[in-house]
Structures are given as C-alpha cells and as structure tokens.
Design an enzyme around this catalytic site. Structure first.
Site, PDB file in Angstrom:
ATOM      1  N   SER A   9      -4.201  -0.313   2.458  1.00 17.47           N
ATOM      2  CA  SER A   9      -3.978  -1.769   2.527  1.00 17.47           C
ATOM      3  C   SER A   9      -3.810  -2.190   3.981  1.00 17.47           C
ATOM      4  O   SER A   9      -4.319  -3.241   4.395  1.00 17.47           O
ATOM      5  CB  SER A   9      -2.727  -2.153   1.732  1.00 17.47           C
ATOM      6  OG  SER A   9      -2.886  -1.824   0.376  1.00 17.47           O
TER       7      SER A   9
ATOM      8  N   ARG B 227      -4.597  10.641  -0.570  1.00 16.98           N
ATOM      9  CA  ARG B 227      -5.857  10.519   0.173  1.00 16.98           C
ATOM     10  C   ARG B 227      -6.049  11.703   1.108  1.00 16.98           C
ATOM     11  O   ARG B 227      -7.102  12.268   1.223  1.00 16.98           O
ATOM     12  CB  ARG B 227      -5.850   9.244   1.025  1.00 16.98           C
ATOM     13  CG  ARG B 227      -5.952   7.977   0.250  1.00 16.98           C
ATOM     14  CD  ARG B 227      -5.535   6.821   1.084  1.00 16.98           C
ATOM     15  NE  ARG B 227      -4.176   7.005   1.563  1.00 16.98           N
ATOM     16  CZ  ARG B 227      -3.461   6.080   2.162  1.00 16.98           C
ATOM     17  NH1 ARG B 227      -3.976   4.890   2.385  1.00 16.98           N
ATOM     18  NH2 ARG B 227      -2.229   6.327   2.558  1.00 16.98           N
TER      19      ARG B 227
ATOM     20  N   HIS C 137      -7.113   2.151  -4.365  1.00 17.19           N
ATOM     21  CA  HIS C 137      -6.237   1.978  -5.528  1.00 17.19           C
ATOM     22  C   HIS C 137      -7.069   1.927  -6.805  1.00 17.19           C
ATOM     23  O   HIS C 137      -6.728   2.555  -7.817  1.00 17.19           O
ATOM     24  CB  HIS C 137      -5.452   0.664  -5.427  1.00 17.19           C
ATOM     25  CG  HIS C 137      -4.430   0.615  -4.334  1.00 17.19           C
ATOM     26  ND1 HIS C 137      -4.339  -0.423  -3.444  1.00 17.19           N
ATOM     27  CD2 HIS C 137      -3.435   1.463  -3.996  1.00 17.19           C
ATOM     28  CE1 HIS C 137      -3.337  -0.217  -2.608  1.00 17.19           C
ATOM     29  NE2 HIS C 137      -2.769   0.940  -2.911  1.00 17.19           N
TER      30      HIS C 137
ATOM     31  N   LYS D 163      10.220  -4.940   2.265  1.00 10.38           N
ATOM     32  CA  LYS D 163       9.022  -4.679   3.073  1.00 10.38           C
ATOM     33  C   LYS D 163       8.444  -5.992   3.573  1.00 10.38           C
ATOM     34  O   LYS D 163       8.526  -7.020   2.898  1.00 10.38           O
ATOM     35  CB  LYS D 163       7.961  -3.961   2.221  1.00 10.38           C
ATOM     36  CG  LYS D 163       8.319  -2.518   1.932  1.00 10.38           C
ATOM     37  CD  LYS D 163       7.168  -1.775   1.289  1.00 10.38           C
ATOM     38  CE  LYS D 163       7.582  -0.347   0.966  1.00 10.38           C
ATOM     39  NZ  LYS D 163       6.691   0.330   0.032  1.00 10.38           N
TER      40      LYS D 163
HETATM   41  O1  PNS Z   1       2.391   1.334  -2.364  1.00 10.13           O
HETATM   42  P1  PNS Z   1       3.702   1.821  -1.824  1.00 10.13           P
HETATM   43  O2  PNS Z   1       4.334   0.760  -0.940  1.00 10.13           O
HETATM   44  O3  PNS Z   1       3.611   3.153  -1.152  1.00 10.13           O
HETATM   45  O4  PNS Z   1       4.644   1.982  -3.111  1.00 10.13           O
HETATM   46  C1  PNS Z   1       5.965   2.435  -2.963  1.00 10.13           C
HETATM   47  C2  PNS Z   1       6.786   2.115  -4.242  1.00 10.13           C
HETATM   48  C3  PNS Z   1       6.759   0.617  -4.511  1.00 10.13           C
HETATM   49  C4  PNS Z   1       6.179   2.845  -5.438  1.00 10.13           C
HETATM   50  C5  PNS Z   1       8.230   2.627  -3.967  1.00 10.13           C
HETATM   51  O5  PNS Z   1       8.710   2.048  -2.794  1.00 10.13           O
HETATM   52  C6  PNS Z   1       9.168   2.301  -5.117  1.00 10.13           C
HETATM   53  O6  PNS Z   1       9.164   2.977  -6.114  1.00 10.13           O
HETATM   54  N1  PNS Z   1       9.980   1.227  -4.956  1.00 10.13           N
HETATM   55  C7  PNS Z   1      10.933   0.815  -5.946  1.00 10.13           C
HETATM   56  C8  PNS Z   1      12.357   1.175  -5.510  1.00 10.13           C
HETATM   57  C9  PNS Z   1      12.668   2.622  -5.827  1.00 10.13           C
HETATM   58  O7  PNS Z   1      12.671   3.041  -6.966  1.00 10.13           O
HETATM   59  N2  PNS Z   1      12.948   3.419  -4.783  1.00 10.13           N
HETATM   60  C10 PNS Z   1      13.279   4.818  -4.924  1.00 10.13           C
HETATM   61  C11 PNS Z   1      12.061   5.704  -4.935  1.00 10.13           C
HETATM   62  S1  PNS Z   1      11.417   5.977  -3.305  1.00 10.13           S
END
Ligand code: PNS
Length: 159
Positions: free
Chosen positions: A128, A90, A17, A41
């Site tokens: 992570s 990645r 990150h 989550k």
């Molecule tokens: O690090 P991650 O868990 O891959 O991040 C995912 C994240 C938090 C960016 C994604 O789940 C998100 O945008 N969550 C907020 C809810 C949302 O907008 N969902 C619709 C888009 S998938």
C-alpha cells in the site's frame, strides 16, 4: 464450516492483497476480510473509504465478505467464531513482523491459528505504501492496485 479471516489496514487494498484473498477464498469455505480501524496509524483513507474499496474489489468473490473491526483482532475473531487468520508473505523481510504478530495473537488466544500465504511473484514488490508513493508522483498504477482504487488514489493525491 471452514472459515478464515484476513485482517489488515488496507490503506488501500492492492493487487497483492487481492491475490492473497483469491488464494484464501479457494481454500476456505468463507473468508472475512477484516478492515481494521487502526486509529493509531497515520492513514490516507478513513475507515469507511477503505471498506468501500475492499468491498468493490472483492465483489466478484461469492464466499468473501468485508467487515470493519476495531480493537483487538483476537477478540473480533472470537466474536465471529473464526479460528484461522490469514496473512500474506511477500518477502523474507515481512517475516519478523508477521512472526511477532502471530505469536502475540497466539499468546492471547491459543485457539487462533495464523496461516501464511505466499503472494505470487508478480505481487511481491507491491505494498500500500509503494502504491501511495507512485500515485502521489503521478505514476502508472496498473500493476499495483485495481482500477477502482487507482481512481480513488488519484482523486486523493493529485486533485
Ligand atoms: O495491514 P497491516 O497494517 O499490516 O495490518 C495489521 C493489523 C491491522 C492486522 C494489526 O495491526 C492488528 O491486528 N490490529 C488490531 C489490534 C491488535 O489486535 N493488535 C495486537 C496484534 S499485533
């Protein structure tokens, strides 16, 4: 101002990150690291802890801030007047999930552009989840997370 947002769960923030953050910080005037509440989550660290670790790790970067968000990412980006989302790639295996998320976000807000940054090779194996697994088994975390995060992981998983 050329501003971008780097959203994620950051459970916890890793060297991968940080590599993406440093790359984005060099290419945008201002970067907001947006730490999602992600209530659905199953996470190891709560929202406050994840924000604290992220703030600690980016403290040396003057044009980077860390902010919490809850709910839809597109709504948060709009509320901040930010039109560029950064995501790290990645490996090829990241692509399907990332592509779907970028399309969903674009569908909800056509003005929001997702920009993918490739991590450096040294970071391509870091996630992570892997850092948490290595930490839980007492492994060396130096190549996975910054020292501050390694301590938080050991506190949480080994004491
Ligand atoms: O690090 P991650 O868990 O891959 O991040 C995912 C994240 C938090 C960016 C994604 O789940 C998100 O945008 N969550 C907020 C809810 C949302 O907008 N969902 C619709 C888009 S998938």
């Amino acid at each position: 101002m050329n501003a971008a947002m780097y959203p994620g769960s950051f459970d916890p923030i890793t060297l991968g990150h940080l590599d993406v953050i440093e790359r984005a910080a060099r290419n945008f005037d201002r970067l907001t690291v947006a730490v999602a509440a992600s209530p659905r989550k199953k996470l190891l660290f709560d929202h406050t802890e994840r924000i604290d670790m992220a703030r600690h790790v980016v403290a040396h970067l003057e044009n980077v801030e860390v902010e919490p968000f809850d709910g839809l990412l597109v709504a948060y980006a709009k509320s901040r007047g930010i039109h560029v989302l950064i995501r790290g790639l990645r490996a090829f295996s990241d692509f399907e999930y990332e592509f779907q998320m970028a399309l969903v976000n674009r569908h909800m807000d056509p003005d929001l552009e997702t920009v993918f940054l490739m991590t450096k090779e040294d970071c391509s194996y870091i996630s992570s989840s892997i850092a948490k697994e290595v930490a839980g088994l007492g492994g060396d975390l130096r190549n996975f997370v910054p020292d501050y995060v390694a301590e938080r992981l050991r506190d949480r998983l080994l004491t």
